[in-house]
Design an enzyme around this catalytic site. Sequence first.
Site, PDB file in Angstrom:
ATOM      1  N   GLU A 166       0.814  -1.201   0.000  1.00  0.00           N
ATOM      2  CA  GLU A 166       0.000   0.000   0.000  1.00  0.00           C
ATOM      3  C   GLU A 166       0.863   1.272   0.000  1.00  0.00           C
ATOM      4  O   GLU A 166       1.727   1.445   0.867  1.00  0.00           O
ATOM      5  CB  GLU A 166      -0.931  -0.016   1.226  1.00  0.00           C
ATOM      6  CG  GLU A 166      -1.796   1.229   1.386  1.00  0.00           C
ATOM      7  CD  GLU A 166      -2.709   1.500   0.201  1.00  0.00           C
ATOM      8  OE1 GLU A 166      -3.319   0.541  -0.326  1.00  0.00           O
ATOM      9  OE2 GLU A 166      -2.799   2.666  -0.217  1.00  0.00           O
TER      10      GLU A 166
ATOM     11  N   THR B 291      -5.921   1.454  -5.421  1.00  0.00           N
ATOM     12  CA  THR B 291      -5.513   0.049  -5.270  1.00  0.00           C
ATOM     13  C   THR B 291      -6.218  -0.848  -6.287  1.00  0.00           C
ATOM     14  O   THR B 291      -5.600  -1.729  -6.885  1.00  0.00           O
ATOM     15  CB  THR B 291      -5.849  -0.489  -3.860  1.00  0.00           C
ATOM     16  OG1 THR B 291      -5.397   0.435  -2.888  1.00  0.00           O
ATOM     17  CG2 THR B 291      -5.205  -1.841  -3.619  1.00  0.00           C
TER      18      THR B 291
HETATM   19  C1  GP9 Z   1      -8.971  -0.678   0.600  1.00  0.00           C
HETATM   20  C2  GP9 Z   1      -7.538  -0.622   0.226  1.00  0.00           C
HETATM   21  C3  GP9 Z   1      -7.048   0.798   0.088  1.00  0.00           C
HETATM   22  O1  GP9 Z   1      -9.505  -1.948   0.618  1.00  0.00           O
HETATM   23  O2  GP9 Z   1      -7.295  -1.367  -0.921  1.00  0.00           O
HETATM   24  O3  GP9 Z   1      -7.619   1.400  -0.998  1.00  0.00           O
HETATM   25  P1  GP9 Z   1      -7.025   2.689  -1.713  1.00  0.00           P
HETATM   26  O4  GP9 Z   1      -7.642   3.881  -1.050  1.00  0.00           O
HETATM   27  O5  GP9 Z   1      -5.556   2.693  -1.567  1.00  0.00           O
HETATM   28  O6  GP9 Z   1      -7.454   2.517  -3.107  1.00  0.00           O
HETATM   29 MN    MN Z   2      -3.867   1.627  -2.152  1.00  0.00          MN
END
Ligand code: GP9
Ligand code: MN
Length: 405
Positions: A38, A80
């Site tokens: 992330e 994401t």
């Molecule tokens: C949420 C995670 C984060 O499930 O994948 O999402 P993002 O805000 O980074 O798209």
């Molecule tokens: Mn993300």
Amino acid sequence: DGSKLADIENYVRANYIPPKKELFGIAQNKNVILISMESVQNFVINAKVNDEEITPFLNEFIEDSFYFDHFYHQTGQGKTSDSEFIVDNSLYPLSRGAVFFTHSANEYHAIPEVLDNHGYYTASLHANNKSFWNRDIMYKSLGYDRFFSYSDYEISKENSVGWGLKDIDFFQQSVQHLKDVPKPFYAKFITLTNHFPFELDEQDRYVKPFTSNDKTVNQYFLTVRYLDEALKTFINELKSVGLYENSIIILYGDHYGISENHNKAMEEFLAEDITPYVSTQLQRVPLIVHIPGMKGHTLSSIGGQIDLKPTILHLLGIETKADMQFGSDLFSQERMDIAVLRDGSFITKDYLFTRNTCYSSKTGEQVEKALCNPYLEKAKTELGYSDQIIYGDLLRFYGQPLRTN
Ligand code: GP9
Ligand code: MN
């Protein structure tokens, strides 16, 4: 629609890059462990905050992995979910909205579907609500066998922070799920702790925050460092349950963590002005490919998330010649060094184009725009073709590619 598809198919065929022979099938029938890190941008790799390494584990892991240091995220508003879409399909996301929401009923030929046909079990693991980003619906279209989501994890106040389950706990519980799934598997792990606004409990802080006037940037380094620690524990767990040696492990950053709103503090950290050229370079995210028994190398091929599908399939010994894809195998010496970003920016060995301006890749100096034109054409064509495939659901008309292996 048929004729549109023919044009696109001709383009894709003409741009197909064969795999590097020595690596084709090197990981045949091995498990694939994909880790979405992330908000991790490449600038944290081998960098320090307050004189301490931000990613000590990754810096070490890179030493016996292939590490791509000119690898770009290509996400748009779908964040994401866009990165997941790009990686699994080798298609670009959309310029507006999230394709996970807008086109979840389309026909795709995503990695899970391809691997299903090669005897793989496929799963995604992410400790968030299953309907976030419409994953529960979209994963069916992409061909995932199983989605381990919120309800598959033990989540409490104690093991949560910010957006939810802390990464260390997420990985620990995920390994238990992995032990039970059929082999070989393709499993994607989506981390969460290093998410804006980068909250972290006192006891999980391994470095001191950066000291600018920007709290977001200051804290970012803490959660990146925490994620690094979580990755270390995950790799150790994989070793202890005997999954390390027969798996290839691929880690990539999903998208930027620090937006342009934080340029001032970032300029302090990087000790340089953030021009549009630098801003574009900051869209690099780490890509680390670990193949058991292979020596490490840093590779500077310029590429992006769109290149992962052919790269992964070729390592597994699966041909992609007949696939509708816009990426190419990052290991192939024949490929063209290019990354096209979703906003139309692009980066090649010689030029970087962004906001209608052409720069020299090497010096960052502005150059005559005409120098960028040939690539500009390619970038526009690719983004346009990819959009047409999604908007027209064109893969409906594209038969299952013939697979001879
Ligand atoms: C949420 C995670 C984060 O499930 O994948 O999402 P993002 O805000 O980074 O798209
Ligand atoms: Mn993300």
